[in-house]
Design a protein around this motif. Structure first.
Motif, short mmCIF file in Angstrom:
data_model
loop_
_atom_site.label_atom_id
_atom_site.label_comp_id
_atom_site.label_asym_id
_atom_site.label_seq_id
_atom_site.Cartn_x
_atom_site.Cartn_y
_atom_site.Cartn_z
N ILE A 115 0.84 -1.19 0.00
CA ILE A 115 0.00 0.00 0.00
C ILE A 115 0.88 1.24 0.00
O ILE A 115 1.83 1.34 0.79
N SER A 151 -6.97 -1.32 -6.11
CA SER A 151 -7.80 -0.17 -5.73
C SER A 151 -8.69 0.30 -6.86
O SER A 151 -9.75 0.90 -6.62
N GLU A 170 -11.85 -1.53 -6.34
CA GLU A 170 -12.59 -1.02 -5.18
C GLU A 170 -13.34 0.26 -5.49
O GLU A 170 -14.43 0.50 -4.97
N SER A 191 -2.09 -1.41 -3.78
CA SER A 191 -3.26 -0.57 -3.53
C SER A 191 -2.82 0.86 -3.23
O SER A 191 -1.79 1.08 -2.58
N SER A 216 -5.23 2.10 3.23
CA SER A 216 -5.57 1.96 1.81
C SER A 216 -6.76 2.87 1.50
O SER A 216 -7.42 3.38 2.40
#
Length: 232
Positions: A30, A125, A128, A159, A169
């Motif tokens: 991350i 990410s 997401e 991420s 994150s």
């Protein structure tokens, strides 16, 4: 591989994790822009290739030719590995269902046919970000990670960090799903000094690990983690 650990290939970082990652686990790297997440992921792949392992790189951002260019710029000769020991898959993150189905349907076959032991997903990410509701995001990301675990490979996921919190994150989720979490960040002791890069192994299930924050440097052909130095 070395013993019962899977080395990322960055000596100081592997040392901080007791010799490397535990085989078959998921590691989340991350960090914000410019901290070298993709570089760390590529180093993980390159270490596997050098050891004679089969690898898969799933990219949601960079095109295949760009990834090859990055590796070439590091003076890594990947020509012998293309489409044999190294398989690169470019997915469109805007079509989540299609991308997830490709991973679920194609990844097990690829892992089995190649005998792959290392898989990278860079960056998760982007998946997401597609969900507006936190509950939908948690449910789908849990399913996504469980589908990855079924492959019995050692997996590295990158991420982005939260824009308001460099220690989390973007959606404060993947660090709870991963077995190991490595945090990359900028450190500025004061406004009058240079910005430094620092990393921390925030979490590592089933293993003791260093909890110190250590400076690192991204050079053309390697990443150096200064385990004997202090950030501040």
């Amino acid at each position: 591989m070395n013993g019962d650990r899977v080395k990322i290939g960055i000596e100081g970082l592997d040392q901080m994790m007791g010799g490397g990652l535990i085989p078959g686990t998921i590691c989340a790297i991350i960090g914000t822009y410019g901290t070298g997440k993709t570089t760390f992921a590529l180093q993980f792949i390159w270490e596997g290739l050098k050891n004679g392992e089969k690898t898969i790189y799933i990219s949601l951002e960079e095109a295949e030719d760009r990834l090859y260019l990055y590796m070439k710029q590091k003076n890594w000769d990947i020509t012998p590995y293309k489409d044999s020991a190294l398989t690169v898959i470019k997915l469109d993150p805007s079509d989540f269902n299609l991308a997830i189905n490709r991973i679920k349907n194609e990844l097990p076959t690829l892992v089995r046919e190649l005998g792959a032991t290392r898989v990278v997903i860079d960056p998760v990410s982007l998946f997401e970000d597609l969900f507006e509701r936190a509950s939908d995001r948690r449910r789908e990301m849990f399913r996504f990670v469980e589908a990855l675990r079924e492959q019995h490979c050692t997996i590295v996921i990158t991420s982005e960090t939260d824009k308001d919190n460099p220690f989390s994150s973007r959606h404060n989720l993947i660090e709870y799903l991963a077995d190991t979490v490595i945090l990359l960040r900028y450190v500025r002791p004061s406004d009058l000094t240079d910005v430094h890069l620092a990393l921390e192994v925030v979490k590592m299930r089933l293993s003791a690990h260093s909890r110190e924050i250590k400076p690192y440097e991204i050079q053309q052909d390697q990443v150096l983690v200064y385990t004997e130095a202090n950030v501040f």
